[in-house]
Design an enzyme around this catalytic site. Structure first.
Site, PDB file in Angstrom:
ATOM      1  N   ARG A 123     -12.570   2.510   8.279  1.00 45.19           N
ATOM      2  CA  ARG A 123     -12.883   3.936   8.124  1.00 45.19           C
ATOM      3  C   ARG A 123     -14.399   4.155   8.161  1.00 45.19           C
ATOM      4  NH1 ARG A 123     -11.768   5.027   1.609  1.00 45.19           N
ATOM      5  NH2 ARG A 123     -13.098   3.326   0.907  1.00 45.19           N
ATOM      6  N   ASP A 141      -8.316   5.223   8.687  1.00 44.22           N
ATOM      7  CA  ASP A 141      -8.399   5.494   7.249  1.00 44.22           C
ATOM      8  C   ASP A 141      -6.961   5.559   6.757  1.00 44.22           C
ATOM      9  OD1 ASP A 141      -8.480   6.560   4.723  1.00 44.22           O
ATOM     10  OD2 ASP A 141     -10.009   8.051   5.175  1.00 44.22           O
ATOM     11  N   ILE A 142      -6.537   4.557   5.997  1.00 43.00           N
ATOM     12  CA  ILE A 142      -5.112   4.508   5.626  1.00 43.00           C
ATOM     13  C   ILE A 142      -4.750   5.518   4.528  1.00 43.00           C
ATOM     14  CG2 ILE A 142      -4.641   2.154   6.453  1.00 43.00           C
ATOM     15  CD1 ILE A 142      -4.740   1.283   3.454  1.00 43.00           C
ATOM     16  N   ASN A 151      -5.155  -5.425   4.795  1.00 41.69           N
ATOM     17  CA  ASN A 151      -6.136  -5.882   3.797  1.00 41.69           C
ATOM     18  C   ASN A 151      -6.793  -4.735   3.034  1.00 41.69           C
ATOM     19  OD1 ASN A 151      -8.509  -7.750   2.825  1.00 41.69           O
ATOM     20  ND2 ASN A 151      -9.494  -6.105   3.984  1.00 41.69           N
ATOM     21  N   SER A 171      -2.249  -9.178  -4.768  1.00 43.80           N
ATOM     22  CA  SER A 171      -3.039  -9.734  -5.870  1.00 43.80           C
ATOM     23  C   SER A 171      -2.078 -10.234  -6.936  1.00 43.80           C
ATOM     24  CB  SER A 171      -3.925  -8.636  -6.472  1.00 43.80           C
ATOM     25  OG  SER A 171      -4.471  -9.048  -7.699  1.00 43.80           O
ATOM     26  N   TYR A 212      -3.933  -0.297 -10.237  1.00 41.66           N
ATOM     27  CA  TYR A 212      -4.180  -1.303  -9.196  1.00 41.66           C
ATOM     28  C   TYR A 212      -3.047  -2.330  -9.197  1.00 41.66           C
ATOM     29  CZ  TYR A 212      -6.433  -5.141  -6.648  1.00 41.66           C
ATOM     30  OH  TYR A 212      -6.708  -6.141  -5.746  1.00 41.66           O
ATOM     31  N   GLY A 213      -2.694  -2.837 -10.383  1.00 37.24           N
ATOM     32  CA  GLY A 213      -1.610  -3.816 -10.492  1.00 37.24           C
ATOM     33  C   GLY A 213      -0.308  -3.255  -9.932  1.00 37.24           C
ATOM     34  N   SER A 255      -0.003  -0.897  -7.713  1.00 32.29           N
ATOM     35  CA  SER A 255      -0.092  -0.732  -6.250  1.00 32.29           C
ATOM     36  C   SER A 255       0.199  -2.061  -5.551  1.00 32.29           C
ATOM     37  CB  SER A 255      -1.474  -0.196  -5.845  1.00 32.29           C
ATOM     38  OG  SER A 255      -2.483  -1.184  -5.963  1.00 32.29           O
TER      39      SER A 255
HETATM   40  P1  NDP Z   1     -13.886  -4.687  -0.657  1.00 33.38           P
HETATM   41  O1  NDP Z   1     -13.980  -3.492  -1.539  1.00 33.38           O
HETATM   42  O2  NDP Z   1     -15.060  -5.524  -0.432  1.00 33.38           O
HETATM   43  O3  NDP Z   1     -13.315  -4.241   0.778  1.00 33.38           O
HETATM   44  C1  NDP Z   1     -12.230  -3.388   0.877  1.00 33.38           C
HETATM   45  C2  NDP Z   1     -12.089  -2.950   2.309  1.00 33.38           C
HETATM   46  O4  NDP Z   1     -11.014  -2.007   2.369  1.00 33.38           O
HETATM   47  C3  NDP Z   1     -13.334  -2.227   2.819  1.00 33.38           C
HETATM   48  O5  NDP Z   1     -13.522  -2.520   4.166  1.00 33.38           O
HETATM   49  C4  NDP Z   1     -12.965  -0.763   2.637  1.00 33.38           C
HETATM   50  O6  NDP Z   1     -13.641   0.114   3.516  1.00 33.38           O
HETATM   51  C5  NDP Z   1     -11.499  -0.847   3.034  1.00 33.38           C
HETATM   52  N1  NDP Z   1     -10.779   0.364   2.648  1.00 33.38           N
HETATM   53  C6  NDP Z   1     -10.624   0.901   1.425  1.00 33.38           C
HETATM   54  N2  NDP Z   1      -9.925   2.033   1.515  1.00 33.38           N
HETATM   55  C7  NDP Z   1      -9.639   2.221   2.824  1.00 33.38           C
HETATM   56  C8  NDP Z   1      -8.963   3.214   3.555  1.00 33.38           C
HETATM   57  N3  NDP Z   1      -8.454   4.300   2.959  1.00 33.38           N
HETATM   58  N4  NDP Z   1      -8.829   3.082   4.900  1.00 33.38           N
HETATM   59  C9  NDP Z   1      -9.363   2.018   5.517  1.00 33.38           C
HETATM   60  N5  NDP Z   1     -10.046   1.045   4.897  1.00 33.38           N
HETATM   61  C10 NDP Z   1     -10.189   1.155   3.564  1.00 33.38           C
HETATM   62  O7  NDP Z   1     -12.676  -5.522  -1.262  1.00 33.38           O
HETATM   63  P2  NDP Z   1     -12.212  -7.043  -1.041  1.00 33.38           P
HETATM   64  O8  NDP Z   1     -12.710  -7.550   0.238  1.00 33.38           O
HETATM   65  O9  NDP Z   1     -12.463  -7.766  -2.280  1.00 33.38           O
HETATM   66  O10 NDP Z   1     -10.642  -6.815  -0.977  1.00 33.38           O
HETATM   67  C11 NDP Z   1      -9.854  -7.099   0.173  1.00 33.38           C
HETATM   68  C12 NDP Z   1      -8.409  -7.207  -0.272  1.00 33.38           C
HETATM   69  O11 NDP Z   1      -8.262  -8.288  -1.210  1.00 33.38           O
HETATM   70  C13 NDP Z   1      -7.903  -5.960  -1.001  1.00 33.38           C
HETATM   71  O12 NDP Z   1      -6.566  -5.726  -0.624  1.00 33.38           O
HETATM   72  C14 NDP Z   1      -7.959  -6.372  -2.468  1.00 33.38           C
HETATM   73  O13 NDP Z   1      -7.073  -5.635  -3.256  1.00 33.38           O
HETATM   74  C15 NDP Z   1      -7.585  -7.836  -2.364  1.00 33.38           C
HETATM   75  N6  NDP Z   1      -7.983  -8.645  -3.514  1.00 33.38           N
HETATM   76  C16 NDP Z   1      -9.301  -8.838  -3.794  1.00 33.38           C
HETATM   77  C17 NDP Z   1      -9.666  -9.637  -4.861  1.00 33.38           C
HETATM   78  C18 NDP Z   1     -11.099  -9.900  -5.212  1.00 33.38           C
HETATM   79  O14 NDP Z   1     -11.341 -10.610  -6.216  1.00 33.38           O
HETATM   80  N7  NDP Z   1     -12.057  -9.398  -4.462  1.00 33.38           N
HETATM   81  C19 NDP Z   1      -8.649 -10.286  -5.719  1.00 33.38           C
HETATM   82  C20 NDP Z   1      -7.304 -10.007  -5.333  1.00 33.38           C
HETATM   83  C21 NDP Z   1      -7.001  -9.223  -4.261  1.00 33.38           C
HETATM   84  P3  NDP Z   1     -15.000   0.886   3.079  1.00 33.38           P
HETATM   85  O15 NDP Z   1     -16.132  -0.060   3.335  1.00 33.38           O
HETATM   86  O16 NDP Z   1     -14.980   2.067   3.980  1.00 33.38           O
HETATM   87  O17 NDP Z   1     -14.849   1.232   1.620  1.00 33.38           O
END
Ligand code: NDP
Length: 288
Positions: free
Chosen positions: A35, A63-64, A90, A140, A192-193, A195
């Site tokens: 997004r 944008d989901i 992701n 998660s 979050y949990g 979701s």
């Molecule tokens: P980040 O916050 O670094 O990245 C999240 C990504 O998701 C970003 O690119 C963000 O885009 C994108 N995003 C959020 N909302 C939307 C949307 N509406 N449409 C499109 N893109 C969107 O998080 P992580 O890299 O840490 O997380 C990645 C995955 O791993 C997630 O599913 C998270 O729940 C899971 N996870 C992470 C953990 C951790 O310790 N980090 C632990 C367990 C699970 P933008 O830059 O625009 O915000």
């Protein structure tokens, strides 16, 4: 013909590292579905410096949280590609502990993006997922079934006849109850949990409905990214390892599994919560 892969939320964090791993795999065309187009463009520029033979990358807007954005993304994808071999769901958000938004107001955005957006995109992509296509749902351990303490609700989430419609209704009930501060003892105190619990339950439903696919949920472990305010002990690159394994390793054929750091987790049993710890203390740390 290269394999076609989509990674949502690929402009940073774990998603960027999953996209990097795919770009460094020969014969994959990877779509960074973002997004934030500015960060997405930077990500493409960075990944393009080290792309494997026969592999290419591009960015597309997604944008989901928006049904229109999902519909536009899917229709432009279908106009350009006959099939999708790898879909990595992701993208997600998490309210930080210090966020002043009241808990009751966190339920709707969290479930809308992390659960409903993920499900809507996946459903719209189903017609172009051929047999053997992989769907990785980045979840998660925060979404382990043990967070539900109400036995009736637990039964509904684990029912062998649960449908996507039934599951989505349960998730909407959660939002409605939490938003109106009703029936709060029925639900865990984590949006979050919940979701991610929904995402894992959906993985199981989809695996049942499409046994020809390789659909799995995966916890990347606690990683230092923007989401965790860079507090996790694992790098984003390390966190991407298991999602990547599920996306490209031909040895992975499981459907409906839940993985954490390469290990398969029992989502239903309470023992699952401590299994990774036992593993990491015993002979398996090399795998983690
Ligand atoms: P980040 O916050 O670094 O990245 C999240 C990504 O998701 C970003 O690119 C963000 O885009 C994108 N995003 C959020 N909302 C939307 C949307 N509406 N449409 C499109 N893109 C969107 O998080 P992580 O890299 O840490 O997380 C990645 C995955 O791993 C997630 O599913 C998270 O729940 C899971 N996870 C992470 C953990 C951790 O310790 N980090 C632990 C367990 C699970 P933008 O830059 O625009 O915000």
């Amino acid at each position: 013909m290269p394999k076609i892969a989509i990674v949502t939320g690929a402009n940073k964090g774990i998603g960027l590292e999953i996209a990097r791993g795919l770009a460094q795999t020969a014969g994959v065309h990877t779509i960074l579905a973002c997004r934030n187009t500015q960060l997405g463009a930077q990500a493409v520029e960075e990944l393009n410096k080290d792309v494997a033979e026969g592999s290419t990358i591009e960015q597309r807007i997604l944008d989901i949280s928006s049904s229109d954005s999902i519909a536009n993304f899917v229709s432009s994808f279908k106009a350009d590609f006959p099939t999708c071999d790898i879909l990595v769901n992701n993208a997600a958000i998490a309210f930080k502990n210090a966020d002043p938004t009241p808990f009751a107001q966190q339920a709707s955005p969290t479930i809308s993006i992390n659960y409903l957006g993920t499900v809507e995109l996946t459903k719209q992509m189903l017609s172009v997922l051929p047999p053997g296509a992989r769907v990785d749902n980045v979840a998660s351990m925060a979404g382990h079934l043990k967070i539900l303490t109400n036995d009736e609700i637990k039964k509904e989430f684990t029912s062998p006849t649960l449908t996507e419609e039934g599951l989505s209704q349960l998730m909407k009930d959660f939002v409605s109850d939490i938003s109106s501060e009703r029936a709060t003892d029925k639900w865990p105190k984590t949006c979050y949990g919940m979701s991610k619990l929904g995402v894992i339950a959906y993985t199981r439903v989809l695996a049942r409905e499409r046994p020809d696919l390789v659909v799995n949920a995966v916890c990347p472990g606690w990683c230092a990214t923007d989401m965790s305010s860079h507090s996790g002990p694992r790098s984003a690159e390390k966190g991407a390892e298991t999602p990547l394994m599920l996306a490209i390793d031909p040895a992975v054929t499981s459907n409906g599994g839940m993985y954490k750091c390469v290990i398969v987790i029992d989502w239903i049993s309470i023992a699952a919560a401590i299994l990774p710890l036992i593993m990491s203390l015993s002979r398996l740390p090399l795998l983690v």
